[in-house]
Design an enzyme around this catalytic site. Structure first.
Site, short mmCIF file in Angstrom:
data_model
loop_
_atom_site.label_atom_id
_atom_site.label_comp_id
_atom_site.label_asym_id
_atom_site.label_seq_id
_atom_site.Cartn_x
_atom_site.Cartn_y
_atom_site.Cartn_z
N TYR A 167 0.84 -1.20 0.00
CA TYR A 167 0.00 0.00 0.00
C TYR A 167 0.88 1.25 0.00
CZ TYR A 167 -3.31 3.57 1.40
OH TYR A 167 -4.06 4.72 1.45
N SER A 191 -3.48 13.66 7.52
CA SER A 191 -4.45 13.39 6.47
C SER A 191 -5.86 13.28 7.02
CB SER A 191 -4.09 12.08 5.75
OG SER A 191 -5.12 11.67 4.87
N TYR A 234 -9.82 16.65 2.01
CA TYR A 234 -10.47 16.37 0.75
C TYR A 234 -11.75 17.19 0.71
CZ TYR A 234 -7.36 12.40 0.01
OH TYR A 234 -6.26 11.61 -0.18
N THR A 292 -6.41 18.71 -1.10
CA THR A 292 -5.96 17.84 -2.19
C THR A 292 -7.00 17.84 -3.29
OG1 THR A 292 -4.68 16.44 -0.69
CG2 THR A 292 -5.32 15.47 -2.79
N LYS A 339 -2.87 21.10 -3.07
CA LYS A 339 -1.97 19.98 -3.40
C LYS A 339 -2.53 19.18 -4.57
CE LYS A 339 0.21 15.93 -1.20
NZ LYS A 339 -0.31 14.86 -2.07
N HIS A 351 0.48 12.99 -6.61
CA HIS A 351 -0.02 12.07 -5.58
C HIS A 351 0.88 10.84 -5.45
CE1 HIS A 351 -3.89 11.86 -3.21
NE2 HIS A 351 -3.31 10.73 -2.86
#
Length: 431
Positions: free
Chosen positions: A77, A159, A183, A209, A299, A323
């Site tokens: 991942y 995040s 987000y 983002t 971003k 990303h």
């Protein structure tokens, strides 16, 4: 005494009067114990993970340790990218294709790696990028990252899909400079709640983002059957036998959750579908600029035109990023875009920050980016390799390796501070 050896008879040398002289140092002799004793300094073998971390000299070596200590699904991942992973390979190749142009006869006895970013100082010219599901990689997760960043005097970005809450990260690193990544959702109430929590916890920068209209095709995760949290299948039980420490930590700590999403219930797929909204436009960015009172960074910038446009819409900075190659394969390479993006952004707002991520695996990579126009950089995978290799100590080691690399590269270039770096220090061999 010098030993003289006469040439063998019958040779051309025998017809000359010159003898071959053997220096005393080259005359063979039986070694004395007093000569051998200083050389016989055998060290006791060290097999602890702390010793392995100490021996690691590069981020790539930390990656090797991480791969041995981490089950395949969480390692992949972190390590993997979208589709054929062409974008990630190209991003790393771009740094390998940098040619440095050193300056000589400069006084480089003192190197200053500090810089200012978004109105505040940073002891080093990089920060920690936002990463999702971080406690899945190693149980200390965001706590290790934020505390290591605090100790190093650099920013840490949490995040939205992190496994530690905004409040818990602030409490774990109260003296650190914490940023929050968002987000943008069409659900303004949910977005507003996170924004308010980030502000209340002391985050001075919001990083939105914008390169996730839909999720990228991360095929390693598909092949591994990766779920959040990891499921105990026959494959994962077998894998556990090779990584018992990881599973012990995983099973004896608090279960993984999307800690910032206190009101969320549902599957991972449902969460991603609600986050990655294909209908977002610059109007949503305008709303965010009106709502958030701190520094705003966008971003996921991959064109010069978009970089200029987001600054025109009020962004305080941009992150030139694809990303980490995890969204669109064959995407633009941030390092190649950097000079043109920097020129465009600075012409609109000289105070706007240009930040770069994707592909950074060494301190020389960071110096190259700064020379080509970046004000700052972010590390994602490099930090996670250290985390998987050894928790907080591994993150500290990552930062230490990068710092040493940067200082050495700066000295060899003939630069003593970040502001002295410029495009004359580098050349891109292939663009």
């Amino acid at each position: 005494m010098t030993q003289t050896v006469q040439p063998a008879s019958g040779t051309a040398a025998a017809n000359t009067s010159t003898a071959v002289v053997i220096p005393p140092a080259l005359k063979r002799r039986i070694p004395k114990y007093s000569d051998l004793a200083p050389l016989m300094k055998f060290k006791k073998p060290e097999f602890s993970n702390a010793a392995r971390l100490k021996r690691a000299s590069t981020v790539w070596e930390l990656r090797d340790i991480a791969k041995r200590r981490t089950p395949q699904a969480p390692f992949d991942y972190t390590d993997g990218a979208a589709e054929a992973e062409i974008t990630l390979r190209r991003a790393r190749q771009a740094f390998q294709d940098v040619e440095f142009r050193p300056g000589i006869l400069r006084d480089v006895s003192s190197i200053d790696l500090s810089t200012d970013i978004l109105g505040k100082p940073s002891r080093l010219p990089f920060g920690i990028a936002p990463t999702g599901f971080t406690r899945m990689m190693q149980s200390e997760g965001e706590y290790a990252g934020s505390q290591a960043a605090e100790a190093a005097g650099i920013p840490y970005t949490l995040s939205t899909m992190g496994t530690a809450s905004i409040e818990d990260v602030a409490a774990a690193a109260p003296g650190g400079r914490n940023w929050f990544q968002l987000y943008l959702w069409t659900d303004r109430e949910r977005s507003l709640e996170l924004i308010e929590r980030a502000a209340a916890a002391g985050n001075d920068t919001l990083m939105v983002t914008v390169d996730t209209a839909v999720a990228g095709a991360r095929l390693r995760d598909v092949r591994n059957g990766m779920t959040i949290p990891p499921a105990l299948t026959l494959k994962t039980v077998l894998d556990a036998s090779y990584h018992p420490a990881w599973w012990f930590n995983f099973l004896t700590h608090e279960p993984l959750t999307f800690a910032s999403l206190s009101r969320y219930t549902g599957t991972v797929a449902e969460l991603i579908n609600s986050m990655f909204d294909p209908t977002l436009t610059f109007e949503d960015l305008d709303w965010l600029r009106e709502t958030w009172k701190g520094k705003l960074v966008v971003k996921g910038i991959q064109t010069v035109e978009d970089a200029a446009k987001v600054v025109d819409h009020g962004a305080d900075g941009v992150v030139v990023s694809n990303h980490g190659g995890r969204q669109l394969d064959r995407a633009p390479i941030p390092l190649h875009l950097l000079p043109d993006v920097s020129a465009a952004v600075k012409s609109l707002n000289p105070e706007a920050a240009v930040i770069l991520d994707t592909g950074i695996m060494g301190g020389a990579d960071i110096i190259a980016a700064l020379a080509l126009g970046a004000d700052f950089t972010l590390i994602g995978r490099a930090y996670l390799y250290g985390l998987m290799a050894g928790g907080r100590a591994g993150v500290d080691r990552t930062i230490g390796i990068l710092e040493k690399d940067m200082a050495r590269t700066m000295a060899l270039l003939g630069a003593t501070k970040i502001s002295e770096l410029n495009p004359e220090h580098v050349r891109l061999l292939r663009v």
